[in-house]
Design an enzyme around this catalytic site. Structure first.
Site, mmCIF file in Angstrom:
data_model
loop_
_atom_site.group_PDB
_atom_site.id
_atom_site.type_symbol
_atom_site.label_atom_id
_atom_site.label_comp_id
_atom_site.label_asym_id
_atom_site.label_seq_id
_atom_site.Cartn_x
_atom_site.Cartn_y
_atom_site.Cartn_z
ATOM 1 N N ASN A 189 0.127 -5.264 9.051
ATOM 2 C CA ASN A 189 0.902 -3.910 9.278
ATOM 3 C C ASN A 189 0.181 -2.760 9.972
ATOM 4 O OD1 ASN A 189 -0.485 -3.444 6.758
ATOM 5 N ND2 ASN A 189 1.144 -1.994 6.155
ATOM 6 N N GLU B 260 -6.445 -2.978 -2.696
ATOM 7 C CA GLU B 260 -5.090 -2.125 -2.206
ATOM 8 C C GLU B 260 -3.967 -2.797 -2.166
ATOM 9 O OE1 GLU B 260 -2.232 -0.564 0.279
ATOM 10 O OE2 GLU B 260 -3.994 -0.122 1.503
ATOM 11 N N CYS C 64 2.658 0.346 3.096
ATOM 12 C CA CYS C 64 2.344 0.343 1.778
ATOM 13 C C CYS C 64 2.625 1.498 0.950
ATOM 14 C CB CYS C 64 1.037 -0.306 1.433
ATOM 15 S SG CYS C 64 -0.305 0.806 2.016
ATOM 16 N N GLU D 227 -10.266 3.842 -0.690
ATOM 17 C CA GLU D 227 -10.619 3.676 0.818
ATOM 18 C C GLU D 227 -10.641 5.002 1.451
ATOM 19 O OE1 GLU D 227 -10.061 -0.925 2.040
ATOM 20 O OE2 GLU D 227 -8.263 0.552 2.199
#
Length: 490
Positions: free
Chosen positions: A159, A260, A294, A469
């Site tokens: 994505n 993640e 997400c 992150e």
């Protein structure tokens, strides 16, 4: 007439291992297609176990040198990578839009977003300070040193093919790690282009290696990295089931993990909210990349007193969204990534309607535009029994659920195994702090729908994963701490 820049010069079709572009060992390839049309863009290497082993060997051999390169020099190389990425922003943005489907403005924006992480971690390379610890005796000195973990395996999603690669590889390089990378099979071209630019920037041979693989071949590649004790860290963005598999398999060699994973983000609008601002925030958070992010709001909760006004304003805004390919400069929503994604969206909407939801706008495929388009959709009368509330839809669908009290909506928002992002709108400062504390989520947006920033820690809780992150915490995930005690100093 297309307004896309020509990304052809950036397209690579081979693996990059030990500083060389190579075909897959078995000579196999797979197609990369344009989700807007279904047409083939390129054929890239369909790698297997032999390619994965070669990549690890190259990274392992390069680590001995790269870890000793002065931090200032590593920073200079990574900063040069940032400069080259920004210099090719137009072509990279067009390449993202071509293989991923997002509108061109979003493709360009993703390149800038990716570069922000590269620049941030280039600057952090020179700030990996250790500690001098007060000694328990006068003849000793105690130190805590921060060192790179070693070879890192990065597995990136489709994505955000530029941003997710940059967010993983830039801190690894800055920390002194070496990398093997497997990009998503739907969008490998952007990742290959970024690796080519990193090589051009001066990243030494073997420090950064990338292998591409089809969906069918990916397990063979990743299993090599999971089994190899020389791979000391896995960083992955993707689904929770895959993340759990990686965690289980990594236990055999006790690799460090950054995961993640999936989300089911609530978006809560209280009766004291600025309704227009809440609609703006939801539009920004939900329809970026066509809902394929997400941290997209997946469940929208609106307090009864403002429900109808909010739903009407939102439906009007959603009806005005222009849907089409990136080649149309007016497009605001592009195609979904593939047929599997479209099938899931359609199944969620059909289930919601069957269980009593009402469609205010959208609710159907847009087959006249191409094979993978779905109309931006607003549903009301949604509830927890519906698939669209229980699962992450990953598409341009907004299911709205009424609520009456703060306690009720907190319970509903937290009633999920996931905890990546959450959003709420309120002008009551006491409620703001109650909600920020109560929501079980790694990221919380308060009166704000755009959350991402390279200086902020990004990651989830519960089954949305662990590790962070971005930010200084993102660099820490590529380091371990070594305690050194020196004695006999008197």
């Amino acid at each position: 007439m297309s307004t896309l820049a020509n990304p052809a010069a950036l397209i690579r079709s081979e693996n990059f291992i030990a500083g060389q572009w190579r075909r897959a060992a078995a000579g196999a390839t797979f197609d990369v297609t344009d989700p807007a049309t279904g047409r083939r863009i390129a054929q890239v290497a369909d790698s297997g176990a032999a390619d994965a082993r070669d990549a690890v060997q190259a990274a392992y051999e390069a680590f001995a040198h790269w870890r000793k390169v002065p931090a200032k020099e590593r920073a200079r190389i990574v900063k040069r990578w940032n400069d080259l990425v920004l210099a090719r922003q137009s072509e990279l943005g067009a390449l993202i839009s071509l293989e991923q489907g997002k509108p061109l403005a979003e493709g360009h924006g993703e390149v800038a977003y990716a570069a922000s992480y590269i620049e941030w971690f280039a600057e952090q390379a020179t700030r990996m300070n250790g500690e001098v610890i007060p000694a328990p005796a006068p003849d000793r000195r105690l130190f805590a040193l921060r060192e790179p973990v070693g070879v890192v395996a990065a597995i990136t999603p489709w994505n955000f093919p530029a941003a997710m690669l940059a967010r993983k590889i830039a801190p690894a390089l800055a920390a002194g790690c070496t990398v093997v990378c497997k990009p998503a099979e739907d969008t490998p071209l952007t990742s290959l282009a970024l690796v080519a630019l990193a090589h051009e920037a001066g990243v030494p041979s073997g420090v950064l290696n990338i292998v591409t693989a089809s969906r069918e071949s990916t397990p063979a590649v990743v299993d090599v990295w999971l089994d190899d004790a020389r791979v000391r860290k896995i960083t992955f963005t993707g689904s929770t089931p895959v993340g759990k598999h990686l965690a289980r398999r990594s236990a055999e060699t006790l690799k460090k993990l950054s995961l993640e994973l999936g989300g089911n983000a609530p978006f809560i609008v209280f009766d004291d909210a600025d309704i227009d601002a809440a609609v703006d925030g939801l539009m920004a958070a939900k329809f970026r990349n066509g809902g394929q992010t997400c941290v997209c709001p997946n469940r929208v909760f609106v307090q009864t007193q403002v429900h109808d006004a909010f739903a009407d304003k939102l439906a009007a805004r959603v009806r005005a969204l222009s849907v089409g390919p990136a080649s149309d400069p007016t497009s605001m929503i592009g195609p979904m990534i593939n047929a599997r994604a479209l099938d899931k969206i359609e199944r969620h909407v059909a289930d919601a309607v069957a269980r009593g939801a009402k469609v205010l706008t959208g609710g159907e495929r847009m087959t006249a535009l191409g094979p993978n388009y779905f109309a931006p959709t607003v549903l009301v009368n949604a509830d927890a029994t519906m698939l669209c509330n229980a699962e992450e839809t990953f598409g341009p669908v907004v299911p709205i659920t009424r609520f009456t009290s703060e306690q009720q909506v907190i319970a509903a928002a937290n009633d999920t195994p996931f905890g990546l992002a959450a959003y709420f709108y309120s002008q009551d400062v006491r409620r703001i702090w109650r909600m920020a504390d109560a929501l079980e989520s790694g990221i919380v947006g308060v009166n704000e729908g755009a959350l991402a920033a390279e200086a902020a820690p990004f990651g989830g809780v519960k089954e949305s994963g662990y590790g962070r992150e971005g930010s200084v915490h993102g660099l820490d995930d590529y380091l371990h701490t070594k305690y050194v005690c020196q004695g006999q100093l008197d």
